[in-house]
Design an enzyme around this catalytic site. Structure first.
Site, PDB file in Angstrom:
ATOM      1  N   LYS A 152      38.703  49.680  30.699  1.00  0.00           N
ATOM      2  CA  LYS A 152      38.584  50.387  31.972  1.00  0.00           C
ATOM      3  C   LYS A 152      39.640  51.504  32.088  1.00  0.00           C
ATOM      4  CE  LYS A 152      35.179  47.991  33.768  1.00  0.00           C
ATOM      5  NZ  LYS A 152      34.371  47.628  32.605  1.00  0.00           N
TER       6      LYS A 152
HETATM    7  C1  PLP Z   1      29.997  47.183  36.618  1.00  0.00           C
HETATM    8  C2  PLP Z   1      30.894  46.025  36.293  1.00  0.00           C
HETATM    9  N1  PLP Z   1      31.028  45.046  37.208  1.00  0.00           N
HETATM   10  C3  PLP Z   1      31.821  43.984  36.987  1.00  0.00           C
HETATM   11  C4  PLP Z   1      32.532  43.852  35.818  1.00  0.00           C
HETATM   12  C5  PLP Z   1      33.371  42.636  35.609  1.00  0.00           C
HETATM   13  O1  PLP Z   1      34.709  42.967  35.515  1.00  0.00           O
HETATM   14  P1  PLP Z   1      35.752  41.884  34.994  1.00  0.00           P
HETATM   15  O2  PLP Z   1      35.603  41.799  33.513  1.00  0.00           O
HETATM   16  O3  PLP Z   1      37.084  42.448  35.405  1.00  0.00           O
HETATM   17  O4  PLP Z   1      35.424  40.623  35.678  1.00  0.00           O
HETATM   18  C6  PLP Z   1      32.444  44.839  34.840  1.00  0.00           C
HETATM   19  C7  PLP Z   1      33.196  44.685  33.595  1.00  0.00           C
HETATM   20  O5  PLP Z   1      32.941  45.209  32.567  1.00  0.00           O
HETATM   21  C8  PLP Z   1      31.609  45.959  35.084  1.00  0.00           C
HETATM   22  O6  PLP Z   1      31.480  46.923  34.169  1.00  0.00           O
END
Ligand code: PLP
Length: 380
Positions: A183
């Site tokens: 990210k």
């Molecule tokens: C659009 C989206 N939502 C949610 C997530 C989930 O994030 P996390 O891995 O921090 O839980 C991601 C992670 O890649 C994502 O790209």
């Protein structure tokens, strides 16, 4: 081709190492003053009252739903063009995701189709700012207000974005962020949530750590005091080491966005006019957070392109194939091919190209040349 073009490369180094060393010199590795400093600076960056550091965006969305009292028997409107975490968080809270198809030119949830999906059981809208482009939050807020719904933003792709003067969290009850490895802001795994609602913030803070009234930092600062468990909570608290890795990045976030913008322009100059490739639209008056750089191809070409690019040492990813057709969600929610044709079409055509702030210009050019020559071979 001998040069390897990676899909992503982080640029963490000396400032982050120094910040981690600072935490290791102190007594508190878990949630403490470094997390509090990050939260204060992150909230200020976004212009929000409160921020909370957590372990993931998935956990943040799960908690946001719980804190808003959303659970069994409730419906939450969201998009099928996202990572599975968005729908998983809704299911983890006990509620049911109700998908609405997306805009053909951005991939974001189509606000014009949301109202038709509202039922008596709908409690919230959970939009996703795909690739870093904010959804039409003014339109979504108007629908939410008309039907008494909450908005929880999945802003995993979008810290820096602004649309119609609105930043993430500006028109929502809560916005949730991811600091996963690739990210724009990253500490390997991590997340945050922001809100202007002080009561909700206090509830989220308790949900984040077992529903406890004191944490380890309080016990260190004030000496041991008995604590209580007020509610059933989870274990989603960010630690000081994660916050230390994030703090120096926050300082250079806007500079990195300028670098991302420059690379996006270089890609667009070379790819923007090809008739076999589509770039998502950038609406006027928008600052795109530029998390990913996707291109949409003709469907038969997509999988061949990924394979051929890989053969030439170029890394790509698919963000995303429409999630309502994954085995579990299709079965759980009774979805089938054709239910959300726009999302399915984008999911069949999309490729995310290599993209990170320190990517050399020459690599952008290599990727563009490779795309063109592979497409020429394929198209004959
Ligand atoms: C659009 C989206 N939502 C949610 C997530 C989930 O994030 P996390 O891995 O921090 O839980 C991601 C992670 O890649 C994502 O790209």
């Amino acid at each position: 081709m001998s040069t390897k073009v990676e899909f992503y490369r982080h640029d963490l180094g000396a400032p982050e190492l120094e910040a981690i060393a600072g935490v290791l010199k102190g007594p508190i590795l878990t949630t403490g003053d470094t997390v509090a400093e990050f939260e204060q600076k992150f909230a200020a960056y976004l212009g929000r009252k409160h921020a909370l550091g957590v372990t993931s965006c998935t956990g943040a969305m799960h908690m946001a739903l719980l804190a808003l009292g959303i659970g069994s028997g409730d419906e939450v409107i969201t998009t099928p063009m996202t990572f599975i975490a968005t729908a998983a968080a809704i299911l983890e809270a006990g509620a049911r995701p109700v998908f609405v198809d997306v805009e053909p030119d951005t991939g974001n949830i189509d606000a014009a189709k949301v109202e038709a999906a509202v039922t008596k059981r709908t409690k919230a809208i959970l939009p996703v700012h795909l690739y870093g482009l904010l959804c039409d939050m003014r339109a979504l807020r108007a629908i939410a207000d008309k039907h008494g719904l909450a908005i929880i933003e999945d802003a995993a792709h979008c810290v820096e974005g602004i649309r119609d003067g609105v930043r993430p969290g500006g028109l929502a009850e809560v916005a949730c962020f991811s600091f996963y490895a690739t990210k724009n802001l990253s500490c390997g795994e991590g997340g945050a949530m922001v809100t202007d609602d002080s009561e909700l913030y206090e509830k989220l803070k308790m949900l984040r750590l077992h529903g406890m009234t004191k944490n380890a930092n309080d016990r260190h600062r004030e000496g041991y005091q008995h604590w209580d468990m007020k509610i059933l909570g989870w274990k989603y608290n960010m630690d000081n080491i994660q916050a230390a890795i994030l703090l120096p990045q926050l300082e250079r976030l806007d500079r990195k966005l300028v670098q991302r913008e420059r690379l996006a322009n270089r890609y667009t100059e070379q790819l923007g006019k090809l008739n076999w490739l589509q770039l998502p639209r950038l609406p006027e008056g928008t600052t795109h957070a530029r998390h990913l750089f996707p291109v949409w191809l003709d469907a038969p070409l997509r999988d061949r392109m990924i394979k051929e690019l890989h053969g030439r040492g170029i890394g790509t990813v698919v963000n995303y194939r429409a999630i309502h057709l994954t085995s579990f969600l299709a079965q759980e929610l009774g979805c089938k091919p054709g239910d959300f044709p726009v999302a399915e079409s984008i999911g069949d055509r999309t490729i995310s190209l290599p993209y990170y702030p320190t990517m050399p210009d020459a690599h952008v050019d290599l990727v563009c040349d490779a795309l063109k020559s592979i497409a020429a071979e394929f198209r004959g």
